[in-house]
Design an enzyme around this catalytic site. Structure first.
Site, short mmCIF file in Angstrom:
data_model
loop_
_atom_site.label_atom_id
_atom_site.label_comp_id
_atom_site.label_asym_id
_atom_site.label_seq_id
_atom_site.Cartn_x
_atom_site.Cartn_y
_atom_site.Cartn_z
N LYS A 182 4.02 -7.91 26.21
CA LYS A 182 4.71 -6.54 25.83
C LYS A 182 3.67 -5.74 24.99
CE LYS A 182 6.94 -4.74 22.84
NZ LYS A 182 6.73 -3.13 22.99
N GLU A 261 -1.31 -10.78 12.76
CA GLU A 261 -2.29 -9.89 12.32
C GLU A 261 -1.54 -8.73 11.92
OE1 GLU A 261 -5.17 -10.42 11.81
OE2 GLU A 261 -5.76 -12.31 13.00
N CYS A 295 -5.13 -0.65 10.67
CA CYS A 295 -4.91 -1.70 9.79
C CYS A 295 -6.00 -1.92 8.79
CB CYS A 295 -4.54 -3.00 10.47
SG CYS A 295 -5.46 -3.71 11.28
N GLU A 403 0.96 0.36 2.57
CA GLU A 403 0.45 0.83 3.51
C GLU A 403 1.05 1.94 4.02
OE1 GLU A 403 -1.81 -0.91 7.73
OE2 GLU A 403 0.26 -1.45 7.21
#
Length: 528
Positions: A182, A261, A295, A403
């Site tokens: 997906k 990840e 990231c 973040e």
């Protein structure tokens, strides 16, 4: 697949791909060019839970034959894929600029990463090495083999819509697994074309199955939940730490080892002896490449006290010269936010900064006609664009810790290498890191003291190569690595085999002919 004309090219009407067949099941959704929301790029259905079950069953069936295909032949498919990707690189690059808003330079690099990955693993098809191990018994041999895990569920993000899926798909199928993938709802057209290129390369139907949909309360959530029905042997995910923790919980209760990840708040340290021109360029690129939607983007720039003011002056000059706009029509540093969710989250941090007492040095939120950004190119109302934003911040502030995933960077003053390392390690994350220094001992102290999966010395926090491991520690991942030979550990298990040639039952440890030492000589008495 159907095509029809849109503003900047054809729009694709595409379906899920199950066993090589296109399936149009589920409610329809649309993806528009984030640089210009009048440009429809793709229409696609949202996979239901039953569609996912079908895809997983198809993958299970395909696994039986594919896992028995010799690994060098599986590698040949990837060599074919590399050549096809090279041929289609210009088309994929332009489509990526249009579908996710990357610049042409970055989009081309994204595609090249997949080419490099395919070439690397094509040859690994002849090097899926096990070992021959000596036995403690006579007339017996011991071996180890890598075996594929089975059916792999995958969810990937849209900021690297070809490169990151290639890190997962290519080693997974090279090892003999089958996949239900997906992709991000932000990149359906690229994902569809990518799977079709795998098919052209000779990958059998059903080895990679493509299902479209969203995340929460949609296809992504349902795919994760189907681990509880025993339909998968492995799960691989790139995305937020919050979602990664939940996937880890579901995988854990099913005794599945996931590849996670996750996010980062990556520190970039500039020491007092650094080449300031190089450090400014590296820090600027680390902060604003892809509009900070990586990231591995720098989150905090930690600057040594003696050079802090000079670095700040030079860095702000560089930031103020950043070009922003529609990358399909103009040469810019970065383009729009990939989606509205990222934009809304980014906009919130202006309130955090003010509340925490951080000092805003540059930035005014969304770029619009009435908040004109001097170096904007295109129509600011056509997409969601953000000012390059710079704060002075300190450890403990929310924006120092979390973040943000947008064109924002914090400047933080430190005094010396020990404080720099301590502050760099004080966020919850541990993905990427960098230091600018010519002092070899400082560089050494940083690379052994930093808690991160990746470190650059006199280079940016962003960037990866296909043959080097990619991944983080702490809240940035669960220790899994992608790329290079290390990723094979994520898509195989070790099978130990012992082969008996003696024709009789030999029991290790019980029948082993251990050597008995002779009576000891008192050497003290001998030599006196």
């Amino acid at each position: 697949m159907k095509t029809f004309s849109s503003k900047y090219g054809n729009a694709l009407e595409i379906g899920h791909i199950l066993g090589g067949e296109e399936v149009f099941e589920g409610e329809w959704s649309e993806r528009f060019n984030p640089s210009d929301r009048e440009d429809l790029v793709a229409r696609f259905p949202i996979a239901t839970k039953e569609t996912l079950r079908r895809a997983l069953r198809v993958a299970r069936s395909a696994f039986e034959d594919w896992s028995r295909t010799p690994a060098p032949i599986r590698g040949q498919v990837l060599f074919n894929l590399a050549k096809i990707l090279e041929r289609e690189k210009p088309t994929l690059t332009r489509l990526m600029v249009r579908e996710v808003g990357k610049t042409f330079k970055e989009a081309a690099g994204d595609v090249q990463e997949a080419i490099d990955t395919a070439l690397f693993f094509a040859s690994e098809g002849r090097r899926l090495y096990g070992q021959t191990v000596p036995s403690e018994m006579k007339d017996k041999e011991l071996f180890t083999f890598r075996r594929p895990l089975g059916v792999v569920g995958m969810i990937t993000a849209g900021n690297f819509p070809i490169a990151v899926p290639s890190w997962k798909l290519i080693p997974a199928v090279l090892a003999g697994n089958s996949v239900v993938w997906k992709p991000s709802e932000d990149s359906p057209a690229l994902s569809y074309v990518f799977v079709k290129l795998f098919e052209e390369a000779g990958l059998p139907p059903g080895v990679i199955n493509l299902v479209f949909g969203g995340g929460k309360e949609s296809t992504g959530q349902w795919l994760v939940e189907l681990m509880d029905e025993g339909l998968m042997n492995k799960f691989a995910f790139t995305g937020s730490t919050r979602v990664g923790r939940w996937i880890g919980e579901v995988a854990g209760r099913n005794l599945i080892r996931p590849t996670l990840e996750l996010g980062g708040k990556n520190p970039l340290v500039v020491m007092r002896d650094a080449d300031l021109e190089l450090a400014v360029e590296g820090a600027w690129w680390s902060a604003f490449a892809t509009g900070g939607q990586r990231c591995t983007s720098a989150g905090n720039i930690l600057v040594d006290k003696p050079i802090y003011e000079e670095f700040k002056r030079r860095f702000l000059e560089k930031v103020e010269a950043t070009w922003v706009g529609n990358p399909l029509l103009h040469e810019v540093t970065y383009g729009p936010f990939i989606n509205e969710r990222f934009f809304e989250r980014w906009l919130e941090h202006y309130a955090w900064g003010e509340k925490d007492g951080a000092r805003l040095l540059f930035g005014k939120g969304r770029i619009q006609s009435h908040t004109s950004y001097p170096l904007f190119f295109g129509d600011p109302e056509a997409g969601l664009y953000g000012w390059p934003t710079v704060w002075e911040a300190a450890p403990g502030m929310r924006q120092f810790e979390e973040e943000i995933f947008g064109p924002t960077i914090n400047l933080v003053q430190v005094d010396g290498i020990e404080e720099a390392i301590r502050v760099a390690n004080s966020t919850p994350y541990g993905l990427s890191s960098a230091i600018y220094t010519h002092h070899r001992h400082w560089a050494y102290l940083f690379k052994v003291g930093i808690r991160a999966g990746m470190t650059s010395i006199n280079n940016a926090t962003v960037g990866a190569e296909a043959h080097l491991p990619f991944g983080g520690v702490k809240a940035s991942g669960n220790g899994a690595r992608e790329s290079g030979i290390w990723v094979l550990e994520e898509y195989t298990y070790w099978h130990a085999v012992n082969e008996e040639y003696s024709g009789k039952l030999q029991l290790a440890q019980m029948d082993t002919g251990y050597v008995t030492p002779k009576p000891a000589i008192s050497w003290k008495e001998v030599v006196g």
